[in-house]
Motif scaffolding. Structure first.
Motif, PDB file in Angstrom:
ATOM      1  N   ASN A   1       0.710  -1.215   0.300  1.00 46.29           N
ATOM      2  CA  ASN A   1       0.242   0.046   0.228  1.00 46.29           C
ATOM      3  C   ASN A   1       0.981   1.268  -0.052  1.00 46.29           C
ATOM      4  O   ASN A   1       1.937   1.462   0.928  1.00 46.29           O
ATOM      5  N   ASP A   2       0.893   1.876  -0.981  1.00 43.04           N
ATOM      6  CA  ASP A   2       1.036   3.356  -0.862  1.00 43.04           C
ATOM      7  C   ASP A   2       0.960   4.070   0.127  1.00 43.04           C
ATOM      8  O   ASP A   2       1.474   5.323  -0.279  1.00 43.04           O
ATOM      9  N   GLU A   3       0.087   4.250  -0.134  1.00 41.93           N
ATOM     10  CA  GLU A   3      -1.236   4.943   1.093  1.00 41.93           C
ATOM     11  C   GLU A   3      -1.075   6.278   0.636  1.00 41.93           C
ATOM     12  O   GLU A   3      -2.044   7.173   1.012  1.00 41.93           O
ATOM     13  N   ARG A   4      -1.662   6.218  -0.867  1.00 43.14           N
ATOM     14  CA  ARG A   4      -1.985   7.406  -1.472  1.00 43.14           C
ATOM     15  C   ARG A   4      -3.427   7.311  -2.055  1.00 43.14           C
ATOM     16  O   ARG A   4      -4.202   8.291  -1.870  1.00 43.14           O
ATOM     17  N   TYR A   5      -3.768   6.035  -1.883  1.00 49.19           N
ATOM     18  CA  TYR A   5      -5.474   5.638  -2.131  1.00 49.19           C
ATOM     19  C   TYR A   5      -5.680   6.676  -3.951  1.00 49.19           C
ATOM     20  O   TYR A   5      -7.247   7.276  -3.234  1.00 49.19           O
ATOM     21  N   GLU A   6      -4.822   6.866  -4.783  1.00 50.78           N
ATOM     22  CA  GLU A   6      -5.540   7.150  -5.677  1.00 50.78           C
ATOM     23  C   GLU A   6      -6.140   6.178  -6.468  1.00 50.78           C
ATOM     24  O   GLU A   6      -6.004   4.506  -6.827  1.00 50.78           O
ATOM     25  N   LEU A   7      -7.151   7.123  -6.877  1.00 51.92           N
ATOM     26  CA  LEU A   7      -7.979   6.467  -7.529  1.00 51.92           C
ATOM     27  C   LEU A   7      -8.152   5.792  -9.490  1.00 51.92           C
ATOM     28  O   LEU A   7      -7.507   7.098  -9.745  1.00 51.92           O
ATOM     29  N   SER A   8      -8.288   4.668  -9.266  1.00 51.57           N
ATOM     30  CA  SER A   8      -8.777   4.269 -10.618  1.00 51.57           C
ATOM     31  C   SER A   8      -9.075   5.380 -11.470  1.00 51.57           C
ATOM     32  O   SER A   8     -10.382   5.682 -11.244  1.00 51.57           O
ATOM     33  N   ASP A   9      -8.428   4.966 -12.653  1.00 49.29           N
ATOM     34  CA  ASP A   9      -9.696   5.967 -13.774  1.00 49.29           C
ATOM     35  C   ASP A   9     -11.246   4.901 -14.078  1.00 49.29           C
ATOM     36  O   ASP A   9     -12.389   5.670 -14.880  1.00 49.29           O
ATOM     37  N   THR A  10     -11.235   4.587 -13.559  1.00 44.30           N
ATOM     38  CA  THR A  10     -12.901   3.479 -14.047  1.00 44.30           C
ATOM     39  C   THR A  10     -14.066   4.052 -12.923  1.00 44.30           C
ATOM     40  O   THR A  10     -14.654   3.340 -13.020  1.00 44.30           O
ATOM     41  N   VAL A  11     -13.067   4.949 -12.042  1.00 45.62           N
ATOM     42  CA  VAL A  11     -13.922   4.087 -10.938  1.00 45.62           C
ATOM     43  C   VAL A  11     -14.687   6.355 -11.376  1.00 45.62           C
ATOM     44  O   VAL A  11     -13.857   7.112 -10.124  1.00 45.62           O
ATOM     45  N   LYS A  12     -15.819   6.036 -11.879  1.00 45.12           N
ATOM     46  CA  LYS A  12     -16.950   7.320 -11.718  1.00 45.12           C
ATOM     47  C   LYS A  12     -18.548   7.356 -11.321  1.00 45.12           C
ATOM     48  O   LYS A  12     -18.286   6.242 -11.804  1.00 45.12           O
ATOM     49  N   PRO A  13     -18.601   8.339 -10.809  1.00 41.18           N
ATOM     50  CA  PRO A  13     -19.799   8.352 -11.072  1.00 41.18           C
ATOM     51  C   PRO A  13     -20.800   7.235 -12.002  1.00 41.18           C
ATOM     52  O   PRO A  13     -20.843   7.591 -13.353  1.00 41.18           O
ATOM     53  N   LYS A  14     -22.062   6.605 -11.866  1.00 48.69           N
ATOM     54  CA  LYS A  14     -23.209   5.448 -12.465  1.00 48.69           C
ATOM     55  C   LYS A  14     -23.803   7.354 -13.220  1.00 48.69           C
ATOM     56  O   LYS A  14     -23.940   7.713 -12.025  1.00 48.69           O
ATOM     57  N   PRO A  15     -24.264   6.986 -14.026  1.00 54.07           N
ATOM     58  CA  PRO A  15     -25.596   7.561 -14.855  1.00 54.07           C
ATOM     59  C   PRO A  15     -27.246   7.312 -14.055  1.00 54.07           C
ATOM     60  O   PRO A  15     -26.657   6.516 -13.039  1.00 54.07           O
ATOM     61  N   ASP A  16     -28.241   8.525 -13.536  1.00 52.70           N
ATOM     62  CA  ASP A  16     -29.245   7.811 -12.580  1.00 52.70           C
ATOM     63  C   ASP A  16     -29.367   6.870 -12.978  1.00 52.70           C
ATOM     64  O   ASP A  16     -29.742   6.054 -14.706  1.00 52.70           O
ATOM     65  N   PHE A  17     -29.828   6.023 -12.146  1.00 52.93           N
ATOM     66  CA  PHE A  17     -30.292   4.485 -12.534  1.00 52.93           C
ATOM     67  C   PHE A  17     -31.687   4.494 -13.065  1.00 52.93           C
ATOM     68  O   PHE A  17     -31.892   3.495 -13.901  1.00 52.93           O
ATOM     69  N   MET A  18     -32.356   5.628 -12.706  1.00 56.31           N
ATOM     70  CA  MET A  18     -33.936   5.922 -13.524  1.00 56.31           C
ATOM     71  C   MET A  18     -33.153   5.782 -15.119  1.00 56.31           C
ATOM     72  O   MET A  18     -34.233   5.207 -15.789  1.00 56.31           O
ATOM     73  N   THR A  19     -31.850   6.140 -15.909  1.00 55.67           N
ATOM     74  CA  THR A  19     -32.353   6.483 -17.214  1.00 55.67           C
ATOM     75  C   THR A  19     -31.986   5.113 -17.696  1.00 55.67           C
ATOM     76  O   THR A  19     -31.595   4.681 -18.955  1.00 55.67           O
ATOM     77  N   LEU A  20     -31.291   4.319 -16.720  1.00 59.18           N
ATOM     78  CA  LEU A  20     -30.523   2.770 -17.316  1.00 59.18           C
ATOM     79  C   LEU A  20     -31.405   1.893 -17.189  1.00 59.18           C
ATOM     80  O   LEU A  20     -32.712   2.107 -16.376  1.00 59.18           O
TER      81      LEU A  20
END
Lengths: 437, 311
Positions: A100-119
């Protein structure tokens, strides 16, 4: 409305006082996390990283090994130290060890999902599948499989399990108090995924504050929050569905046979969080408790954190530990070491002191019949156990041994301290082995 | 440290109830009525109770020693059997009667069939039946309560035979200042003991409630709605003692709820039939023994409904 419940059951001591009022605390992962490739029921994952690779938080490191399997993601950022076989709570499995480098950098796959009502339902289920969501109540069954019933089994209700009927455990209680909105959002996403009109959250009456918070969170929705009688095993699938919907899963059947999918509040929280932030299942809350722990806590930890690190975070052992359980005292699994990684389905780490770990000595059955009155399935544990001990497994099968849900109420209540469930388990295994022949 | 961790099958916690605590509670529940018997019938009654309990304990230990089994006299089950037998004896019996009875109850009825939990009939009652059949005169000589302690008939005997002797009052019958076996006369104290056992969760009201209820209804019908006679039938004789303390014996009663209902109705029927049409004025012990024998059969046909099974 009175409290909903089922027939039979027991009233073990709650033992929740030491942690039920403690807010969840975050535990930053230790220097090294060990992430098993199998943290679910089904096929293990294939590791897709190798020694020396750099990984980010939320990055896929284990790809599902089949339909009944669940992806595994990195819970920290850093470097892969090794990929090797190691002991986990499920046995000997491949484990990805990350520095663990303890920087907790997020992968670029981690992004908020679209509004579930539109899915569409399919799109939602794909997102859940991608994020490696499994049942977090303990069983670890992949959630996307539950959400994919065959077309001839229409689902009309999703039941969310907030019963937390296991003594000692308070993590579900705490998340219902601290993050009720995300849990309700998660349930709405589950309902949307199967286009289901009814959502019910069942919570035991010993958590009135949680019932109230969840009711407020569900205010402008069609979701019902119901109080359940505080009785073990109120959170067992069959008993929970019966209490919440008055429907009985047929003997040998599944919830989908009666149009129901059951999920845990912790799973719903993770799904709500997934759509809000994009984070896959890489962290969860567990209760570290018991007389053998100095300062019991409700801890949010990153998957792969060694049990030992979590125990040390609670100021270590209180005296010599006698027994370490993953889960609660009724259905939890005893471990032989504390050097295992905590996983997606680790809802509790319960440590008994030496005297609590002593096994009671069994004496003669006095035929009091308490196991019969107690069995929530209507079995006669006394008979199944007696035949199991005589190796007469066909007779045990006639007494419906296979319907046993292994809640342990019979062993708990037995005044002669007979290991009823243990012998029923043997009978079940033998009956199943014979069936397979 | 790791080698010392216990790994065992769930569940990992057990209730605090033990066989020993159950049997101890049954003993406690019987004590008030037994003590009243001693007060009623004098020190001779005490001697009989002590003899019967001691013999039961010694016999249990001896049998277990011979069978090379662990000696479990500390589980109080032999104490319960001895005490129950003693309470079911008239205070006038010769001192060898409780000894013979207890030996039979423990050695033959209990240990010969496998010990605790394996007796298919109630050991104390089986011993009582043996004693009544073998020494009927000694076993049915009743003492009136002091002052002059003469021989008398029981209330049920008076009703049955239509004897021309004064009946004790209903109040005396309930309190227990009447003739009868040492521990069966005080309906009030036995009821208290029974309620204690229900409160402690050791027995349920099901068997005693339905048993006594059935006797009450049938007696009302057979006596042409004579409330007085019905009350005497309930509170005198061995009904309260039998219903709360002997019909509820775990090993010899059904284990299913439905089974217990059938068993209790059967007990009520048999007791009333024996009392009204049988050769004896009292039918509690034989009814219980008969229904004990039927218990395994009743269990076989009253499996509880499987959750998710056919309604």
């Amino acid at each position: 409305m009175g409290l909903l419940s089922f027939k039979g059951g027991i009233h073990p001591p709650h033992a929740k006082k030491s942690t039920e009022h403690l807010a969840i605390v975050d535990f930053k992962a230790p220097k090294v996390v060990e992430i098993p490739m199998r943290q679910h029921i089904g096929a293990p994952c294939e590791p897709i990283v190798k020694k020396g690779d750099a990984v980010l938080v939320g990055q896929l490191i284990g790809a599902a090994g089949g339909f009944v399997s669940a992806n595994v993601h990195s819970s920290v950022s850093g470097t892969v130290l090794d990929v090797k076989k190691q002991t986990t709570a499920y046995g000997l499995d491949t484990v990805v060890i990350i520095d663990n480098d303890e920087r907790y950098e997020l992968s670029d796959t981690v992004k908020p999902k679209p509004d579930f009502m539109t899915l569409s339902g399919k799109e939602i289920i794909d997102i859940i599948k991608e994020a490696g969501i499994v049942g977090m109540g303990g069983a670890g069954f992949p959630t996307h499989v539950k959400l994919s019933p065959p077309p001839e089994k229409p689902i009309d209700t999703i039941v969310l399990n907030g019963a937390e009927c296991e003594p000692y455990l308070t993590c579900d209680h705490r998340i219902m108090l601290e993050e009720p909105d995300l849990i309700i959002k998660g349930l709405q996403i589950l309902m949307r995924s199967l286009n289901v009109p009814n959502g019910v959250v069942g919570i035991e009456s010993n958590k009135p504050d949680a019932i109230e918070r969840m009711k407020i969170a569900a205010k402008n929705t069609t979701i019902k929050v119901v109080g359940l009688k505080t009785k073990y095993p109120q959170g067992a699938e069959k008993q929970l569905i019966y209490a919440c919907t008055n429907r009985e899963i047929p003997s040998g059947g599944l919830p989908m046979d009666i149009g129901v999918v059951v999920s845990n509040v912790a799973t719903a929280l993770t799904i709500g969080n997934l759509f809000e932030t994009g984070l896959p299942l890489i962290e969860r809350v567990c209760t570290v408790t018991g007389k053998g722990i100095k300062s019991p806590k409700n801890i949010r930890f990153r998957v792969g954190t060694p049990l030992k690190a979590l125990i040390e975070f609670c100021d270590g052992y209180n005296g010599t530990p006698g027994k370490i359980l993953l889960g609660g005292p009724m259905m939890g699994v005893a471990q032989f070491t504390d050097t295992l990684p905590a996983m997606k389905n680790t809802s509790g780490i319960l440590v008994f002191q030496e005297d609590e770990a002593k096994l009671p000595e069994a004496s003669a059955c006095i035929k009091c019949g308490k196991c019969v009155v107690t069995c929530p399935i209507g079995l006669q544990p006394i008979q199944i156990s007696a035949y199991a001990i005589l190796h007469e497994y066909d007779k045990a099968a006639q007494f419906n041994a296979l319907d046993c849900i292994e809640c342990g109420s019979c062993s708990f209540i037995c005044p002669a301290k007979r290991p009823l469930l243990q012998s029923i388990r043997v009978a079940k295994r033998e009956i199943l082995a014979k069936k397979r022949k | 440290m790791e080698n010392r961790l216990t790994v065992s099958s769930s569940p990992h916690i057990r209730s605090t109830e033990t066989t020993q605590k159950i049997m101890r509670d049954v003993t406690i529940a019987l004590l008030p009525a037994a003590a009243f018997g001693v007060y009623n019938f004098g020190l001779r009654a005490l001697a009989i109770l002590v003899l019967s309990i001691l013999t039961a304990i010694v016999t249990e230990a001896a049998c277990q020693k011979i069978r090379k089994q662990p000696i479990t006299i500390d589980d109080f089950s032999a104490v319960v059997t001895g005490l129950l037998l003693g309470m079911n004896l008239p205070s006038t019996v010769p001192f060898w009667i409780p000894i013979v009875g207890s030996i039979f109850a423990i050695a033959v009825v209990k240990q010969a069939f496998g010990g605790l939990g394996h007796n298919f009939i109630n050991p104390a009652l089986a011993a009582r039946a043996l004693l009544v059949a073998s020494w009927p005169v000694e076993m049915t000589t009743w003492t009136a309560v002091t002052p002059d302690a003469t021989s008398t008939a029981t209330v049920l005997g008076i009703i049955k035979e239509g004897l021309d002797v004064p009946m004790p009052s209903l109040l005396d019958t309930i309190i227990g200042t009447i003739g009868g076996c040492i521990g069966e006369t005080s309906a009030l104290l036995l009821l208290l003991g029974g309620l204690f056992l229900i409160y402690r969760g050791i027995i349920s009201i099901r068997i005693p409630g339905i048993y006594i209820g059935t006797v009450a209804i049938l007696t009302l019908l057979m006596s042409g709605f004579d409330v007085q006679v019905t009350l005497f039938h309930i509170f005198s004789g061995g009904l309260i003692l039998g219903a709360f303390f002997m019909a509820t014996d775990y090993a010899s009663s059904p284990i299913t709820i439905k089974g217990q209902v059938i068993y209790a109705v059967g007990l009520g029927l048999l007791t009333t039939i024996i009392r009204f049409y049988g050769g004896y004025p009292e039918g509690v012990s034989y009814s219980i023994l008969l229904m004990n024998v039927a218990a395994p059969l009743i269990d076989k046909y009253t499996k509880p409904r499987l959750f998710g099974g056919a309604k």
